[in-house]
Motif scaffolding. Structure first.
Motif, PDB file in Angstrom:
ATOM      1  N   LEU A 190      -6.309  -4.162   9.298  1.00 50.40           N
ATOM      2  CA  LEU A 190      -6.035  -5.481   8.743  1.00 50.40           C
ATOM      3  C   LEU A 190      -7.083  -5.806   7.393  1.00 50.40           C
ATOM      4  N   PHE A 191      -8.138  -5.046   7.345  1.00 48.32           N
ATOM      5  CA  PHE A 191      -8.972  -5.309   6.086  1.00 48.32           C
ATOM      6  C   PHE A 191      -8.452  -4.718   4.926  1.00 48.32           C
ATOM      7  N   LEU A 192      -7.565  -3.553   4.963  1.00 50.12           N
ATOM      8  CA  LEU A 192      -6.850  -2.936   4.046  1.00 50.12           C
ATOM      9  C   LEU A 192      -5.646  -3.472   3.772  1.00 50.12           C
ATOM     10  N   ALA A 193      -4.807  -4.376   4.619  1.00 44.61           N
ATOM     11  CA  ALA A 193      -3.743  -4.992   4.457  1.00 44.61           C
ATOM     12  C   ALA A 193      -4.294  -6.363   3.757  1.00 44.61           C
ATOM     13  N   GLU A 194      -5.164  -7.006   3.965  1.00 41.36           N
ATOM     14  CA  GLU A 194      -5.566  -8.019   3.337  1.00 41.36           C
ATOM     15  C   GLU A 194      -6.060  -7.922   2.173  1.00 41.36           C
ATOM     16  N   LYS A 195      -6.685  -6.861   1.697  1.00 41.73           N
ATOM     17  CA  LYS A 195      -7.176  -6.518   0.433  1.00 41.73           C
ATOM     18  C   LYS A 195      -5.807  -6.311  -0.539  1.00 41.73           C
ATOM     19  N   HIS A 196      -4.815  -5.451   0.006  1.00 43.25           N
ATOM     20  CA  HIS A 196      -3.480  -5.286  -0.802  1.00 43.25           C
ATOM     21  C   HIS A 196      -2.654  -6.396  -0.794  1.00 43.25           C
ATOM     22  N   LEU A 197      -2.775  -7.529   0.129  1.00 44.20           N
ATOM     23  CA  LEU A 197      -1.843  -8.455   0.037  1.00 44.20           C
ATOM     24  C   LEU A 197      -2.671  -9.504  -1.067  1.00 44.20           C
ATOM     25  N   ASN A 198      -3.886  -9.302  -1.176  1.00 47.65           N
ATOM     26  CA  ASN A 198      -4.583 -10.079  -2.296  1.00 47.65           C
ATOM     27  C   ASN A 198      -4.784  -9.281  -3.652  1.00 47.65           C
ATOM     28  N   LYS A 199      -3.897  -8.172  -3.779  1.00 43.97           N
ATOM     29  CA  LYS A 199      -3.623  -7.524  -4.832  1.00 43.97           C
ATOM     30  C   LYS A 199      -5.042  -6.630  -5.388  1.00 43.97           C
ATOM     31  N   GLU A 200      -5.808  -6.299  -4.271  1.00 40.32           N
ATOM     32  CA  GLU A 200      -6.786  -5.639  -4.804  1.00 40.32           C
ATOM     33  C   GLU A 200      -6.828  -3.941  -4.337  1.00 40.32           C
ATOM     34  N   PHE A 201      -7.601  -3.017  -5.101  1.00 39.96           N
ATOM     35  CA  PHE A 201      -7.101  -1.861  -5.045  1.00 39.96           C
ATOM     36  C   PHE A 201      -8.569  -0.965  -4.994  1.00 39.96           C
ATOM     37  N   SER A 202      -8.624   0.150  -4.526  1.00 40.04           N
ATOM     38  CA  SER A 202      -9.941   0.868  -4.472  1.00 40.04           C
ATOM     39  C   SER A 202      -9.402   2.195  -5.090  1.00 40.04           C
ATOM     40  N   LEU A 203      -9.510   2.476  -6.227  1.00 40.97           N
ATOM     41  CA  LEU A 203      -8.874   3.962  -6.524  1.00 40.97           C
ATOM     42  C   LEU A 203     -10.201   5.166  -6.551  1.00 40.97           C
ATOM     43  N   PHE A 204      -9.355   6.105  -6.032  1.00 39.28           N
ATOM     44  CA  PHE A 204     -10.266   7.312  -5.543  1.00 39.28           C
ATOM     45  C   PHE A 204     -11.530   6.813  -5.148  1.00 39.28           C
ATOM     46  N   GLY A 205     -11.397   5.830  -3.938  1.00 42.27           N
ATOM     47  CA  GLY A 205     -12.574   5.535  -3.308  1.00 42.27           C
ATOM     48  C   GLY A 205     -13.946   4.571  -3.909  1.00 42.27           C
ATOM     49  N   THR A 206     -13.311   4.133  -5.067  1.00 38.68           N
ATOM     50  CA  THR A 206     -14.248   3.474  -5.917  1.00 38.68           C
ATOM     51  C   THR A 206     -14.237   2.067  -5.304  1.00 38.68           C
ATOM     52  N   GLU A 207     -15.086   0.986  -6.056  1.00 38.46           N
ATOM     53  CA  GLU A 207     -15.382  -0.052  -5.474  1.00 38.46           C
ATOM     54  C   GLU A 207     -13.919  -0.765  -5.611  1.00 38.46           C
ATOM     55  N   TRP A 208     -13.581  -2.011  -4.904  1.00 43.33           N
ATOM     56  CA  TRP A 208     -12.476  -2.564  -4.979  1.00 43.33           C
ATOM     57  C   TRP A 208     -12.374  -3.639  -6.030  1.00 43.33           C
ATOM     58  N   LYS A 209     -11.220  -3.501  -6.911  1.00 38.80           N
ATOM     59  CA  LYS A 209     -11.130  -4.414  -7.865  1.00 38.80           C
ATOM     60  C   LYS A 209      -9.799  -5.137  -7.845  1.00 38.80           C
ATOM     61  N   LYS A 210      -9.798  -6.191  -8.163  1.00 40.41           N
ATOM     62  CA  LYS A 210      -8.428  -6.990  -8.200  1.00 40.41           C
ATOM     63  C   LYS A 210      -7.757  -6.555  -9.470  1.00 40.41           C
ATOM     64  N   ALA A 211      -6.346  -6.560  -9.266  1.00 43.97           N
ATOM     65  CA  ALA A 211      -5.337  -6.128 -10.318  1.00 43.97           C
ATOM     66  C   ALA A 211      -5.221  -7.170 -11.437  1.00 43.97           C
ATOM     67  N   LYS A 212      -5.044  -6.873 -12.436  1.00 39.87           N
ATOM     68  CA  LYS A 212      -4.604  -7.687 -13.705  1.00 39.87           C
ATOM     69  C   LYS A 212      -3.302  -8.470 -13.339  1.00 39.87           C
ATOM     70  N   VAL A 213      -3.328  -9.623 -13.378  1.00 40.93           N
ATOM     71  CA  VAL A 213      -1.897 -10.394 -12.856  1.00 40.93           C
ATOM     72  C   VAL A 213      -1.306 -11.049 -14.361  1.00 40.93           C
ATOM     73  N   ILE A 214      -0.224 -10.784 -14.303  1.00 39.73           N
ATOM     74  CA  ILE A 214       0.690 -11.580 -15.628  1.00 39.73           C
ATOM     75  C   ILE A 214       1.467 -12.765 -14.890  1.00 39.73           C
ATOM     76  N   ASN A 215       1.255 -13.712 -15.777  1.00 38.36           N
ATOM     77  CA  ASN A 215       1.966 -15.085 -15.222  1.00 38.36           C
ATOM     78  C   ASN A 215       3.235 -14.898 -16.309  1.00 38.36           C
ATOM     79  N   GLU A 216       4.578 -14.893 -15.322  1.00 31.88           N
ATOM     80  CA  GLU A 216       5.715 -14.915 -16.375  1.00 31.88           C
ATOM     81  C   GLU A 216       6.802 -15.608 -15.378  1.00 31.88           C
TER      82      GLU A 216
END
Length: 831
Positions: free
Chosen positions: A141-167
């Motif tokens: 559930l932790f991982l699902a909520e992170k990705h639902l919120n468009k957050e990613f941890s690349l290579f095990g680094t700290e979680w960062k929210k993806a850049k979002v484009i409004n279109e």
């Protein structure tokens, strides 16, 4: 290693149970493969019962969609796009004129849900997998909520929210934005023309990792969990909608063949495979996608297959894990997509090539030819995924393969007749079986994979480590049941206490106290050495299940060329180095030079090895460096010999968890036996456990005089023991064993750096008091007979793009020979 892969686990013990294996080798392998992907591997056909998400009758209403229904054009494609894309393959210049593959419509009657049933014979969900899902509920559930919120941890680094484009009043992820550096890749440029070198610190693997979209597999697992709990029927559908949304978002943002995500066939293949598995798990749980999504999804999957075929990473001279990923992705896509003449041939071709490459890319001793342990496990994972798919093909797919005729296909490669294949088709039950040579090689691959695991279940990162997975890295912790089943229940292997894998070039030594490896062999890749390091005769050591002497890792490829070369240099390994010289040289003219050595001049040679003794040498410095190591129960002795004049160094790189406490002695006590103790009284209520303020602990030194003629506690003379308990101090802590000894005291440790002591201080367990009284620890002491020893910091990388400070001990000498000893013992502490 923190990375890991599906290939790290031994599937079947072929040696101990030779009779069973000969009788039912395919059945035994299939049994193991059934648990390879426990969320979508199954045994017998049965109807999936209705779930809270779909009431009775709803599944039928979803599936009974009219084939005549008009589908309105979407921004992603117009009518005719599908046929136009399918005609692209006819333009391939290397396809046989005699065996022309006509363009065929991508879609037949029915929708993607019908075709996906061809993906496996076994549509029943795994009971054990569902049970394990509940055991890992919080993590899922932790991982699902992170990705639902468009957050990613690349290579095990700290979680960062993806850049979002409004279109158009929609929020879309910018899939071309590097979360780790802030650099944006040009999505309008043809993928083939994109250059790796985009400036200092810009590493293309960062954006590729995001574009693999391996995180999507957590959504169906979370949906199944929410579905089973039956608390809120909206929650599982919320995950499903986000799953579809991110796929459509990616397709719309990354035009076919344009941008960094269409630059390499392997990346496209890994992405498509993870899409397919996640979609299949959803379908298996009763989730039905709408027709528009199905059409768009299937069209993109066909484009992925077409892209792989037109950009196959095969070379007659050399190919590696990229080509393995290409052909296994072709297997998944061909098995999933509707049957056409094209998909028949790609399925047959990919099966042929996987069988061939197992013998090409894996040595006779079972190791991967790229001379990197992380890449061995990555390639093994790819092979196992491909084998699982081959053994799961439905009857109609196998019948279609029987209709394929020999012809020239792609990259000047041929589809060979059945009589030349390493696999066969049983026409009685329409199943695929493998040649005996393949089963033998798979046996050795898994044997090597298992015997290179330490007691903590991880492997050393010898050679390059890019932290790569073929299937979602995030679900790997959820496959614990699979690991344990394969290790403990299916013919557990015989653990080798010592062994030399000559093709890879690695010696292993295992006791109840430690696991050691020593590198001695080829640089791999037929002498190219693209994923090998200058690590000949380098020693790694795991003591009592804890990493002690480590390989510093890799850190980065194209983003940090200087660091790339530093991490693969001789001085960054636990072996002898000479300033200004490397075991093997590399060029520094362009980025391609980061993935090869000029030549393998080390020509490493194993001279002698046994359970107690190891002798080998290499010739990278002109004159040989010979290393001799003696193995005992509670200590290891080493001799490094090199006739080159001038200063030479032997390094010992320690895990970041190791604390170093130098033990110094004065001239009067040079032959004595000393031990340093530190008392750790229980912390009072409110204390934070950081061992402050200074003076909280008291140090004692016992200096019993030796009688005339005593030789000391260890032989040969000059080896002495020193134990010191040194819990880590926070910033500002003095760490000087306050109250300090007065000037003139014999125990002031001031006059010599002849001895060096280490102690492992593992993190406190939950509920630990802070005084280490609840832990079992060990002490280790390094001593040496000549030269000087000093401590310095170095950068340790446990995974790609990960770095932390650690310490290493350097022994510097000018003589021809250096003797050293590493003594260790376990310290049991009672609560």
């Amino acid at each position: 290693m923190e990375y890991g892969s599906l290939g790290t686990i031994k599937l079947i013990e072929f040696y101990k149970f030779r009779k069973i294996w000969k009788i039912s080798k395919k059945a035994a392998l299939e049994k193991a493969m059934e648990r390879l992907f426990p969320f979508c591997c199954h045994k017998k056909e049965r109807e999936i019962p209705p779930t809270p998400l779909f009431q009775r009758g709803e599944r039928e209403r979803h599936s009974e969609r009219s084939e005549e229904k008009e589908i309105p054009p979407t921004p992603l494609f117009q009518r005719g796009d599908i046929e136009r894309h399918s005609e692209q393959f006819s333009r391939h210049p290397e396809r046989s004129e005699e065996k022309e593959i006509p363009p065929t419509p991508l879609f037949q009657k029915g929708d993607i849900n019908e075709h996906s049933e061809q993906f496996s014979r076994h549509p029943e969900r795994s009971e054990g997998s569902r049970k394990f899902i509940f055991e890992q509920k919080e993590r899922i559930l932790f991982l699902a909520e992170k990705h639902l919120n468009k957050e990613f941890s690349l290579f095990g680094t700290e979680w960062k929210k993806a850049k979002v484009i409004n279109e158009n009043n929609q929020k879309r992820i910018d899939w071309n934005y590097d979360l780790l550096t802030g650099f944006r890749w040009d999505s309008s440029q043809l993928g083939k023309k994109i250059k790796l070198n985009q400036g200092e610190g810009i590493d293309i693997k960062n954006i590729w990792e995001l574009g693999r979209m391996q995180h999507l597999l957590i959504f169906p697992i979370a949906s199944v969990l929410a579905q089973q709990e039956q608390k809120d029927s909206k929650v599982p559908n919320q995950y499903f909608e986000e799953f579809k949304s991110q796929i459509l978002d990616f397709i719309q943002s990354n035009k076919y063949t344009y941008g960094v995500h269409w630059s390499v066939a392997m990346e496209a293949g890994i992405r498509a495979t993870n899409w397919l598995i996640a979609f299949y798990v959803y379908k298996n749980a009763g989730f039905i996608a709408d027709e528009i999504f199905n059409k768009v999804f299937e069209k993109s999957l066909f484009e992925h297959l077409l892209f792989i075929c037109e950009n196959l990473e095969w070379s007659n001279g050399i190919r590696g894990n990229h080509y393995l990923a290409n052909i296994v992705a072709m297997l998944f896509l061909s098995a999933f997509l509707p049957t056409t003449e094209f998909t028949k041939k790609t399925l047959y071709f990919a099966t042929q090539e996987l069988c061939n490459e197992i013998l090409v890319q894996f040595n006779e001793d079972g190791s991967n030819f790229e001379a990197s342990l992380p890449y061995h496990y990555f390639s093994t994972e790819i092979v196992l995924a491909g084998l699982w798919l081959i053994f799961s093909l439905k009857e109609n797919k196998i019948k279609d393969m029987l209709k394929v005729e020999p012809c020239r296909f792609i990259k000047k490669k041929k589809i060979q007749p059945f009589k030349k294949q390493l696999f066969s088709i049983n026409k009685n039950n329409f199943s695929i079986d493998l040649n005996a040579a393949l089963y033998e090689r798979i046996s050795k691959i898994l044997d090597f994979s298992h015997n290179l695991l330490k007691s903590n279940g991880k492997a050393e990162q010898i050679g390059d480590n890019d932290s790569g997975f073929f299937i979602s890295a995030e679900i790997e912790p959820f496959l614990k049941e699979f690991w344990e089943h394969l290790l403990l229940k299916i013919s557990p292997p015989e653990i080798k206490q010592f062994y030399f894998y000559k093709d890879f070039g690695i010696f292993i030594k295992r006791t109840n106290q430690y696991f050691a490896t020593i590198r001695c062999g080829s640089i791999g890749q037929r002498g190219k050495g693209g994923h090998s390091h200058n690590d000949q005769l380098s020693l790694t050591l795991n003591l009592f299940g804890v990493d002690f002497l480590v390989d510093p890792g890799t850190y980065s490829y194209t983003g940090q060329p200087k660091l790339r070369n530093l991490f693969r240099s001789t001085a960054y390994h636990n072996t002898l180095s000479i300033e200004g010289m490397e075991q093997n040289e590399w060029a520094e003219n362009n980025l391609d030079d980061l993935f090869w050595f000029k030549t393998d001049r080390t020509k490493s040679k194993m001279i002698e090895y046994s359970e107690k003794h190891f002798i080998a040498e290499h010739y990278g410095f002109g004159k040989p460096h010979r290393r001799e190591i003696f193995f005992h129960d509670d200590f290891i002795e080493g001799i490094d010999f090199c006739k080159i004049k001038g200063k030479k160094r032997v390094c010992f790189h320690l895990s970041p968890d190791i604390l170093i406490a130098p033990i110094k002695e004065d001239d009067e006590s040079s032959s004595g036996f000393f031990t340093a103790f530190r008392m750790t009284p229980p912390l009072k209520k409110g204390d934070k456990g950081d061992f402050q303020p200074p003076g909280f602990f008291t140090a004692f030194r016992m200096t019993p005089p030796l009688k005339k003629g005593d030789k000391g506690d260890f032989q040969p003379p000059g080896f002495f023991t020193a134990f010191r308990m040194t819990p880590p101090l926070k910033k500002g802590g003095r760490g000087d064993f306050s109250p300090s000894l007065k000037k003139g005291d014999k125990g002031d440790f001031q006059t010599s750096g002849f001895f060096t002591a280490f102690r492992m201080t593992p993190p406190l367990k939950k509920g630990g008091r802070g005084d280490f009284s609840a832990l079992s620890d060990f002490e280790a002491v390094l001593t040496f007979t000549n030269g000087i020893g000093f401590i310095e910091e170095y950068n340790f990388s446990s995974g790609y793009n990960q770095m932390q400070k650690s310490k290493r001990i350097i022994l510097e000498f000018e003589e021809e020979k250096l003797n050293w000893r590493l003594q260790f013992c376990k310290i049991e502490k009672k609560i």
